[in-house]
Design a protein around this motif. Structure first.
Motif, short mmCIF file in Angstrom:
data_model
loop_
_atom_site.label_atom_id
_atom_site.label_comp_id
_atom_site.label_asym_id
_atom_site.label_seq_id
_atom_site.Cartn_x
_atom_site.Cartn_y
_atom_site.Cartn_z
N THR A 1 -14.04 39.66 14.00
CA THR A 1 -13.45 39.91 12.68
C THR A 1 -14.32 39.27 11.60
N GLY A 2 -14.54 39.99 10.51
CA GLY A 2 -15.34 39.47 9.43
C GLY A 2 -14.61 38.41 8.62
N ALA A 3 -15.36 37.44 8.13
CA ALA A 3 -14.81 36.40 7.27
C ALA A 3 -14.73 36.90 5.83
N MET B 1 -11.94 26.58 12.60
CA MET B 1 -12.50 27.91 12.39
C MET B 1 -14.02 27.89 12.52
N ILE B 2 -14.56 28.86 13.24
CA ILE B 2 -15.99 29.00 13.46
C ILE B 2 -16.50 30.14 12.59
N LEU B 3 -17.58 29.90 11.84
CA LEU B 3 -18.21 30.96 11.05
C LEU B 3 -19.56 31.28 11.66
N ALA B 4 -19.75 32.52 12.08
CA ALA B 4 -21.02 32.98 12.64
C ALA B 4 -21.74 33.82 11.59
N ILE B 5 -22.95 33.43 11.23
CA ILE B 5 -23.73 34.15 10.24
C ILE B 5 -24.81 34.94 10.95
N TYR B 6 -24.72 36.26 10.87
CA TYR B 6 -25.68 37.15 11.52
C TYR B 6 -26.90 37.26 10.60
N GLY B 7 -28.00 36.62 11.02
CA GLY B 7 -29.21 36.58 10.21
C GLY B 7 -29.47 35.16 9.75
N ALA B 8 -30.69 34.67 10.02
CA ALA B 8 -31.01 33.28 9.70
C ALA B 8 -32.17 33.17 8.72
N GLY B 9 -32.38 34.22 7.93
CA GLY B 9 -33.40 34.17 6.89
C GLY B 9 -32.90 33.45 5.66
N GLY C 1 -12.45 42.97 1.13
CA GLY C 1 -12.49 43.32 2.54
C GLY C 1 -13.19 42.28 3.40
N GLU C 2 -13.03 42.42 4.70
CA GLU C 2 -13.59 41.45 5.64
C GLU C 2 -15.12 41.49 5.64
N GLY C 3 -15.71 40.36 6.02
CA GLY C 3 -17.16 40.26 6.07
C GLY C 3 -17.80 40.13 4.71
N SER C 4 -17.07 39.64 3.72
CA SER C 4 -17.56 39.59 2.34
C SER C 4 -17.87 38.16 1.91
N PRO D 1 -16.23 33.85 22.71
CA PRO D 1 -15.71 35.19 23.01
C PRO D 1 -14.90 35.76 21.86
N ALA D 2 -14.97 37.07 21.72
CA ALA D 2 -14.29 37.74 20.60
C ALA D 2 -12.78 37.61 20.68
N ASP D 3 -12.24 37.41 21.88
CA ASP D 3 -10.79 37.33 22.01
C ASP D 3 -10.24 35.96 21.67
N GLU D 4 -11.14 35.02 21.33
CA GLU D 4 -10.68 33.70 20.89
C GLU D 4 -10.36 33.74 19.41
N ASP D 5 -9.22 33.22 19.04
CA ASP D 5 -8.84 33.17 17.63
C ASP D 5 -9.69 32.13 16.91
N GLY D 6 -9.96 32.37 15.63
CA GLY D 6 -10.67 31.38 14.84
C GLY D 6 -12.16 31.58 14.76
N VAL D 7 -12.69 32.72 15.22
CA VAL D 7 -14.11 33.03 15.09
C VAL D 7 -14.26 34.17 14.08
N ARG D 8 -15.03 33.94 13.03
CA ARG D 8 -15.25 34.94 12.00
C ARG D 8 -16.76 35.08 11.75
N PHE D 9 -17.18 36.20 11.14
CA PHE D 9 -18.61 36.41 10.95
C PHE D 9 -18.92 36.94 9.56
N LEU D 10 -20.18 36.73 9.16
CA LEU D 10 -20.78 37.32 7.97
C LEU D 10 -22.12 37.92 8.36
N VAL D 11 -22.55 38.94 7.64
CA VAL D 11 -23.88 39.53 7.85
C VAL D 11 -24.75 39.13 6.67
N ALA D 12 -25.84 38.41 6.95
CA ALA D 12 -26.72 37.89 5.90
C ALA D 12 -28.01 38.69 5.87
#
Length: 303
Positions: free
Chosen positions: A87-89, A1-9, A105-108, A56-67
């Motif tokens: 999809t949010g993690a 599983m890949i976690l992408a964090i939007y924001g690097a502060g 909910g997702e992205g939490s 790519p978004a159509d790949e399974d196993g990629v999730r995100f958070l907004v920081a």
């Protein structure tokens, strides 16, 4: 599983550290609008366009958070990732205590030491800070942030994009309206209307038509806030044209998909309103990109 964090502060770095302690992510990366560092805390940093090509978004196993801390920015970034198809993690730190029948909910992101009681329900893009306590049967909307060591009584209802400050105390069975703020240390005994700010013990309303940001709107660096406000203008005018297409307001140019004379005039009108300036004639034709808009705004404001 890949976690992408939007924001690097600072918030993003905390998310990366504590998500790593959750133990289920094979890889954690950062997503930013402009890459200043290629690696942070051992995590690769991607510009949005590069991230979408790599994962790519159509790949399974990629999730995100907004920081991000500011609720309005959190919401826009979350919606941007959703439009791109991601999809949010849901990240719950191992030291948090969350009942099995709690819905999140997702992205939490749930920090260490958080307690969430039975049948509590939180919407998308929810954040619960260190040591926050959320009572049973509480219903929390989307894009809500609850600060460190805050207490939320049972059966409380919190509307979308509300901000509950650190060590705030909310009595059980009350409602906090959408986009409202309970300042740090506030003790809230009764309902709070939408877009209101309350402070003190007992909490009193100090603003019942909140339009400012939760955090200071003017930075000591001078025009930094103007840059952020300009990005917001571009988001408001153009983002709806880019469903399913990457849109970065900073790199946006007149020849990109979605730009036409009507949109240009909408942008001019929005800039005039946001910055209390007048843009006429030749100045309108100068705005062919974000950079042009920034230069014009700073010139008009005397920077």
């Amino acid at each position: 599983m890949i976690l992408a964090i939007y924001g690097a502060g600072a918030i993003g770095r905390e998310f990366a550290l504590f998500a790593g302690e959750e133990g289920k992510w094979e890889r954690i990366v950062f997503v930013v609008d402009e890459v200043l560092e290629k690696e942070i805390l051992g995590c690769t940093v991607y510009e949005m366009r590069e991230f979408r090509k790599t994962f790519p978004a159509d790949e399974d196993g990629v999730r995100f958070l907004v920081a991000m801390g500011e609720p309005s920015y959190k919401r826009k970034a979350f919606e941007r990732m959703k439009r791109a198809g991601y999809t949010g993690a849901v990240v719950i730190h191992p030291e948090a205590r969350v009942f099995p029948d709690t819905v999140i909910g997702e992205g939490s992101f749930i920090c260490p030491g958080v307690y969430m009681g039975s049948l509590a329900k939180a919407g998308s893009n929810f954040y619960a800070g260190f040591g926050a306590s959320i009572g049973h049967d509480t219903v929390i909307g989307d894009y809500v942030r609850i600060g460190e060591n805050a207490f939320v009584g049972g059966h409380t209802v919190i509307g979308d994009s509300a901000y509950i400050g650190s060590r705030a105390v909310l009595k059980d069975r009350i409602t906090i309206g959408a986009e409202s703020v309970a300042a740090l240390g506030s003790v809230v005994f009764s309902d709070v209307g939408e877009r209101s700010t309350v402070i003190g013990n007992p909490a009193r309303v100090v603003d019942d038509d909140r339009s400012a940001y939760v955090f200071a709107s003017k930075s000591p660096e001078g025009d930094k806030d103007d840059k952020k406000k300009l990005e917001e203008c571009y988001w408001e005018v153009f983002a709806s044209c880019f469903d399913g297409i990457d849109f970065n307001p900073v790199s946006f140019h007149y020849h990109d998909y979605g730009w036409d004379s009507l949109m240009q005039m909408q942008l001019v009108s929005r800039l005039e309103e946001a910055f209390s300036i007048s843009i006429k004639g030749h100045d309108i034709m100068r705005i062919k990109s974000y950079r042009d808009g920034l230069e014009l705004v700073l010139q008009k404001k005397g920077y």
